[in-house]
Write an enzyme that holds these catalytic residues in place. Sequence first.
Site, PDB file in Angstrom:
ATOM      1  N   ARG A  12       0.750  -1.228  -0.081  1.00 36.00           N
ATOM      2  CA  ARG A  12      -0.065  -0.134  -0.061  1.00 36.00           C
ATOM      3  C   ARG A  12       1.008   1.249  -0.012  1.00 36.00           C
ATOM      4  NH1 ARG A  12      -4.058  -1.569   4.839  1.00 36.00           N
ATOM      5  NH2 ARG A  12      -2.299  -2.092   5.781  1.00 36.00           N
ATOM      6  N   ASP A  42       6.885  -6.812   3.140  1.00 32.78           N
ATOM      7  CA  ASP A  42       6.448  -8.043   2.629  1.00 32.78           C
ATOM      8  C   ASP A  42       6.142  -7.624   1.426  1.00 32.78           C
ATOM      9  OD1 ASP A  42       6.401 -10.816   2.511  1.00 32.78           O
ATOM     10  OD2 ASP A  42       4.687 -10.767   3.960  1.00 32.78           O
ATOM     11  N   HIS A 102       5.513 -12.915   8.142  1.00 29.20           N
ATOM     12  CA  HIS A 102       6.235 -11.760   8.113  1.00 29.20           C
ATOM     13  C   HIS A 102       6.581 -11.079   9.697  1.00 29.20           C
ATOM     14  CE1 HIS A 102       6.395  -6.915   6.632  1.00 29.20           C
ATOM     15  NE2 HIS A 102       7.503  -7.508   6.875  1.00 29.20           N
ATOM     16  N   ASP A 134       1.167  -0.277   8.752  1.00 33.08           N
ATOM     17  CA  ASP A 134       1.463   1.120   7.572  1.00 33.08           C
ATOM     18  C   ASP A 134       0.110   1.694   7.584  1.00 33.08           C
ATOM     19  OD1 ASP A 134      -0.030  -0.978   6.300  1.00 33.08           O
ATOM     20  OD2 ASP A 134       1.222  -1.126   4.424  1.00 33.08           O
ATOM     21  N   ASP A 135      -0.874   1.171   8.309  1.00 31.63           N
ATOM     22  CA  ASP A 135      -2.210   2.030   8.237  1.00 31.63           C
ATOM     23  C   ASP A 135      -2.555   2.682   9.333  1.00 31.63           C
ATOM     24  OD1 ASP A 135      -2.624  -0.252   9.732  1.00 31.63           O
ATOM     25  OD2 ASP A 135      -4.543  -0.766   8.713  1.00 31.63           O
ATOM     26  N   ASP A 147      -2.272 -12.261  16.386  1.00 34.98           N
ATOM     27  CA  ASP A 147      -2.746 -11.560  17.416  1.00 34.98           C
ATOM     28  C   ASP A 147      -3.475 -12.320  18.457  1.00 34.98           C
ATOM     29  OD1 ASP A 147      -4.383 -11.843  15.291  1.00 34.98           O
ATOM     30  OD2 ASP A 147      -4.959  -9.675  15.369  1.00 34.98           O
ATOM     31  N   SER A 192      -8.162  -7.989   6.075  1.00 34.92           N
ATOM     32  CA  SER A 192      -9.424  -8.202   6.674  1.00 34.92           C
ATOM     33  C   SER A 192     -10.590  -7.516   5.736  1.00 34.92           C
ATOM     34  CB  SER A 192      -9.480  -7.262   7.897  1.00 34.92           C
ATOM     35  OG  SER A 192      -9.430  -6.018   7.799  1.00 34.92           O
TER      36      SER A 192
END
Length: 466
Positions: free
Chosen positions: A136, A164, A211, A233-234, A310, A341
């Site tokens: 992204r 990744d 990753h 990264d978001d 997680d 997701s």
Amino acid sequence: MMRLRSTTIIIFMILLFILWNITIYLWLGHNQQEDFEISPDLSERLGRLQARLKDQMETNQQLLVEIDKQKQLILRNNKLTDERDRRKLHDNQEGEVKGLGDKLPPEKSPVLPVEDLPQNRNPKAVIPVLVIACNRPSAIKRSLETLLKNRPSKDQFPIVVSQDCGHAETATVIEQFGDQISFIKQPNLGKIQDIPSNLKKFEGYYKISRHYKWALGQVFNVLNYDSVLVVEDDLDVAVDFFQYFAATHHLLLEDDSLWCVSAWNDNGKSDKVKDPEMLYRSDFFPGLGWMMTKKVWQELESKWPTGFWDDWMRHPDQRKDRACIRPEISRTDTFGKEGVSKGQYFDQHLKYISLNKEFIDFTKKDLSYLKKSNYDKSFLAEVYSIPEITLSKLKEGSAEGLSNVRLTYTSPQTFKTYANALKVMNDFKSGVPRTAYLGIVTFFHENRRVYISPPKNWNGYDVSWN
């Protein structure tokens, strides 16, 4: 060094003088016991001399005490001088990470003189920020710009971006940040093997887990850091994001009942939070901007899961009754509607989480109240002293005049009923409700603090509550 040698000579000469006095004193004491005649005049003079020698012995003792004080002061000053010189040399040293072509960050946190350490903690410990990226380009650009805008120190918070996916456009964007960051790439981009047939559609979660394991291994095992702050990264970060983690870092090192610090509050919608300075302990692993130590990584690395890392972290086998620190108002905010997701929960929940806008310098605050030995007793006493109320009375307005109220749940169904009615997260992971500590979930509802709590005789989470 010259000062130390001069002082050593002086000390040696004084000790010789003291030894000479002691020898005379002992000789006189011995001779007085000899069986021979001593004239009264000589006896009187010897008595006066003996008295003076006793006075000298007391003076000598005081000199020894003073010499020891001066010695300790000189050694301490020399140590601090050497330490400051070492820090200057350390700050100027640069190395190359083999295969990366980036500057090697310091291996250890800089050591400050004792007088600079508030309450024996180091608010300037080096904490690398590991940014997990994939494909992204606009997201990683926004994420890095926000991190760099709020980062107080490149040396204290070196940024390592791990990519990744092998996405060329994303890599180009990352490289544009030059020496402001370090850039590493996941070498294994192949398909995941041995995914259960009923989970093939979730291959993306398996790649993320792979990753994470590789990237965390690079930070801890290759770059040799003692802790890490992980973001994806978001995420946007708050203006005091770095101060929050700098201030809580020492708690991870000092309190074995903690295993992470998170920037995220799952119930952090704007109408559910109020106090930007309020921090909590939580039994629920929040993620979304979180910090852990190398010690925890060494415990987890060998058994890291192939997928859904997680939720695996939230299992009792990993958590081991340890807690995380979380804020009342989140210090991260996700803008990642598109991802593995597929935007799950984003429109219904995530986009409403409030990002803190008020700068709080946590490094200047005493956060020792968050240690388990200080927190549990006062927290439980506060919660169970609050008036208990029913959901219907709360909804009808019968709690008028009460600033805090408590609802009691005894089953997952009861908890979900309360959570749905009050518009907070209603799910459990390994039996733990989101944000809960000792079974208790807290938030604001119509400007009133609400505690959803188990009975006072609660004896732990039930993993079947999922």
